[in-house]
Design a protein around this motif. Sequence first.
Motif, short mmCIF file in Angstrom:
data_model
loop_
_atom_site.label_atom_id
_atom_site.label_comp_id
_atom_site.label_asym_id
_atom_site.label_seq_id
_atom_site.Cartn_x
_atom_site.Cartn_y
_atom_site.Cartn_z
N ALA A 79 -19.25 18.97 54.76
CA ALA A 79 -18.20 19.71 54.05
C ALA A 79 -16.90 19.77 54.83
CB ALA A 79 -18.68 21.14 53.76
N LEU A 80 -16.84 19.14 56.01
CA LEU A 80 -15.67 19.29 56.86
C LEU A 80 -14.39 18.73 56.25
CD1 LEU A 80 -14.64 20.39 59.51
CD2 LEU A 80 -15.28 18.25 60.62
N PRO A 81 -14.39 17.51 55.62
CA PRO A 81 -13.14 17.06 55.00
C PRO A 81 -12.60 18.03 53.94
CG PRO A 81 -14.65 15.22 55.22
CD PRO A 81 -15.43 16.47 55.57
N THR A 82 -13.49 18.61 53.13
CA THR A 82 -13.05 19.60 52.15
C THR A 82 -12.51 20.85 52.83
OG1 THR A 82 -14.70 18.81 50.56
CG2 THR A 82 -13.75 20.99 50.16
N ALA A 83 -13.17 21.28 53.91
CA ALA A 83 -12.68 22.44 54.66
C ALA A 83 -11.31 22.16 55.26
CB ALA A 83 -13.68 22.81 55.76
N ILE A 84 -11.09 20.95 55.74
CA ILE A 84 -9.79 20.58 56.29
C ILE A 84 -8.72 20.64 55.21
CG2 ILE A 84 -8.45 18.65 57.25
CD1 ILE A 84 -10.94 17.91 58.87
N ALA A 85 -9.05 20.14 54.02
CA ALA A 85 -8.09 20.20 52.91
C ALA A 85 -7.77 21.64 52.54
CB ALA A 85 -8.64 19.45 51.70
N LEU A 86 -8.81 22.48 52.48
CA LEU A 86 -8.58 23.90 52.16
C LEU A 86 -7.78 24.60 53.24
CD1 LEU A 86 -12.12 24.76 50.76
CD2 LEU A 86 -10.00 24.60 49.45
N SER A 87 -8.05 24.27 54.50
CA SER A 87 -7.26 24.85 55.59
C SER A 87 -5.81 24.39 55.50
CB SER A 87 -7.87 24.44 56.94
OG SER A 87 -9.15 24.98 57.11
N TYR A 119 -12.01 32.99 57.92
CA TYR A 119 -11.21 32.03 58.69
C TYR A 119 -9.99 31.59 57.88
CZ TYR A 119 -10.14 27.51 60.93
OH TYR A 119 -9.51 26.44 61.52
N TRP A 120 -10.22 31.24 56.61
CA TRP A 120 -9.14 30.78 55.74
C TRP A 120 -8.08 31.87 55.55
CZ3 TRP A 120 -6.50 31.75 51.30
CH2 TRP A 120 -5.83 30.69 50.70
N ALA A 121 -8.53 33.10 55.29
CA ALA A 121 -7.60 34.22 55.08
C ALA A 121 -6.79 34.47 56.35
CB ALA A 121 -8.36 35.47 54.67
N ALA A 122 -7.44 34.37 57.51
CA ALA A 122 -6.72 34.57 58.77
C ALA A 122 -5.64 33.52 58.95
CB ALA A 122 -7.70 34.54 59.95
N ARG A 123 -5.97 32.25 58.71
CA ARG A 123 -4.99 31.18 58.85
C ARG A 123 -3.83 31.36 57.88
NH1 ARG A 123 -6.28 25.17 60.26
NH2 ARG A 123 -4.08 25.49 60.68
N PHE A 124 -4.16 31.78 56.64
CA PHE A 124 -3.11 31.94 55.64
C PHE A 124 -2.13 33.04 56.03
CE2 PHE A 124 -1.65 34.08 51.71
CZ PHE A 124 -0.85 33.05 51.22
N SER A 125 -2.64 34.22 56.37
CA SER A 125 -1.76 35.33 56.71
C SER A 125 -0.95 35.02 57.97
CB SER A 125 -2.57 36.62 56.90
OG SER A 125 -3.49 36.48 57.96
N MET A 126 -1.57 34.34 58.93
CA MET A 126 -0.87 33.99 60.16
C MET A 126 0.23 32.96 59.90
SD MET A 126 -4.11 33.74 62.72
CE MET A 126 -3.15 32.69 63.82
N THR A 127 -0.06 31.99 59.02
CA THR A 127 0.94 30.97 58.71
C THR A 127 2.15 31.57 58.01
OG1 THR A 127 -0.80 29.31 58.52
CG2 THR A 127 1.33 28.77 57.57
N ALA A 175 -24.38 15.86 49.96
CA ALA A 175 -23.67 16.99 49.38
C ALA A 175 -23.88 18.22 50.25
CB ALA A 175 -24.18 17.23 47.96
N ALA A 176 -22.88 19.09 50.28
CA ALA A 176 -22.95 20.31 51.09
C ALA A 176 -22.34 21.45 50.30
CB ALA A 176 -22.21 20.10 52.41
N PRO A 177 -22.67 22.70 50.63
CA PRO A 177 -22.07 23.84 49.94
C PRO A 177 -20.55 23.83 50.08
CG PRO A 177 -23.91 24.53 51.33
CD PRO A 177 -23.62 23.11 51.67
N HIS A 178 -19.88 24.27 49.04
CA HIS A 178 -18.42 24.38 49.12
C HIS A 178 -18.07 25.38 50.21
CE1 HIS A 178 -14.26 25.20 47.99
NE2 HIS A 178 -14.30 24.05 47.34
N PRO A 179 -17.07 25.07 51.05
CA PRO A 179 -16.74 25.97 52.17
C PRO A 179 -16.48 27.41 51.75
CG PRO A 179 -15.65 23.88 52.48
CD PRO A 179 -16.29 23.82 51.11
N PHE A 180 -15.89 27.62 50.58
CA PHE A 180 -15.59 28.99 50.16
C PHE A 180 -16.84 29.81 49.84
CE2 PHE A 180 -10.92 28.27 48.82
CZ PHE A 180 -10.50 28.79 50.03
N ARG A 181 -18.00 29.16 49.76
CA ARG A 181 -19.24 29.90 49.56
C ARG A 181 -19.73 30.53 50.86
NH1 ARG A 181 -23.50 26.31 46.37
NH2 ARG A 181 -24.61 28.31 46.55
N LEU A 182 -19.10 30.17 51.97
CA LEU A 182 -19.50 30.69 53.28
C LEU A 182 -18.58 31.85 53.67
CD1 LEU A 182 -19.92 27.22 55.03
CD2 LEU A 182 -21.69 28.60 53.91
#
Length: 427
Positions: free
Chosen positions: A144-152, A16-24, A3-10
Motif C-alpha cells: 500500500a506504500l505507493p498509495t500512501a505516498i500519493a495520499l501524503s 499521520y496524514w492529519a498531522a502532515r496536513f495541518s503542519m503543511t 492487494a492491501a488495505p487502503h491506508p485510510f483504513r489504518l
Amino acid sequence: MDAAPHPFRLPNFRRYWAARFSMTVAQNAMIIVIGWQTYTIARQTMSPAGAAAQLGLIGLLQFLPLFVSTPVSGWVADRFDRRWICRATVSLQIICAALLTLFTYRDAMTLPLLFSVAVLLGFGRAFGGPAFGALAPNIVPREALPTAIALSSISWQVGTIIGPALGGIAYGAAPYAAYALATALFSVGLGCLMMIGPLPRPIAPGVARPLGQIVDGLAYVGGNKLVLGTITLDLFAAFLAGTTALLPIYAHDILKVGPQGLSVLAAAPAVGASAMAVLFSVRPIKHQVGPKMLVAVLIYGAATIAFGLSTRLWLSVSALAVAGAADMVSVYIRQSLIQLHTPDDKRGRVGAVSQLTISASNELGEAESGFLAAVLGPVGAVVIGGGGAIAVTILWTYLFPSIRRAHSFDPAEQRPRPTSSQMEPAS
C-alpha cells in the motif's frame, strides 16, 4: 504486488496524514509571510537587487543547518523512535511561530530575527524530514506504500494551496495573525502525532557504531544507481528551475498584484500537483515509471520558462500549475522508487540524503535564484533555470540508464533477467 488495505483504513495513518496536513498548512502560511516581510523590510533601505539578495540569504540560512546535520539526522531516524523525533521537531516549529507572532504583534520585526528563525526552522526540518519520511512505511503495508505516498502528497499539496491563501488573508487582517494561525495548526499536528501508537523500530544489522552506520547509509545511496540517479535528478532540476524565492519580486515589481496575488502565485503549483496526486491515489502509476519521470521533468523545465517570460497573472498562474503537476509526477515516482528500493533499517539515512538534495534544490536553489536575479534580473534567472533543468534531464537519461529502464516500482522487476542460454530445463 498483492492487494492491501487502503491506508485510510489504518487509524495510525489517518493520524499521520492529519498531522502532515495541518503542519503543511502552518508552514506555508508562515513561510509566505516570512518571504514577504523579508522583501518589504529590505526594500525600505535597499534597492530591488539588494532586497532580492536578502531573499536568497533566507534560503541559504535554511539550507546550511540541513547540510551540517544530514549525516546525524538520518542516523537518529534509524536509531530512535521516529514518532518522538517528529514530535520534538514540531514542537520547535511551534516555538518559532510563536516568536514571530509576538514580534510582529509588537511591530518589532527585523531581518536578523527572520534570519535566526530561518536557521531554527532549518534544524527542525533536518531532523524531522527523515523521521517523517521513514515513518510512513512503518505504518502501512509495503503493497500500500505507493498509495500512501500519493495520499501524503495530497495532504502536502492541498496544504500548500490552503496555506498561502490563509496566510495572505490572515496577514491582510492583521500581520501577526498569520503566525498565530501557524502556531495553532502546528499544535494540532503535534496532537495528532501524540496519538500515533507504538510502531516497529528498525535495527541496523552488522554495523554497531554510529559512524559506521552513517557511512553505511551513504554508501548504499552511492551504490544503488537507481536511487542515486532519481535523487540527483531532482537535485539539479529543481535547483536550477526553482521559482519560489522570486515570487515576491514577480508579485511586487512585474505583475504588481500585492500580497494577495502573491498568495495566488504561491498556491498555483500546488493546485496542479494536488490534481495529479488525487489521480494517483485512485489510479496509481504502474508501468514505465522511469521514462514518465524523465518526461515530467522536461515539462517542468518548459513550464518554468513560460512563467519566467509571462507578464500576465493568468498566464503566470497557468504555467506554475503545469509545473506543479509535472513536479508531482516526478515526486510520486521518485519517492516510491526510493522507499521500495531501500531496506527499512536504512530509510532514515537514505531519507536524510534525499532531504538534503531536496533542500539543496529548494533553499539553496532559492539562494541561487535570488543571487542570480540580483545580477541578471528575475526574468533572466527563471528562464535560464528552466533551460538548465531541461539540459540536466537529457544528460541524466544517458548517465543513469537505470532510470529510463525502470518499468515498475517492484525492485524484483529491475533485476536483470536470465538469458535463454543461462536457463536449463528442469530434470
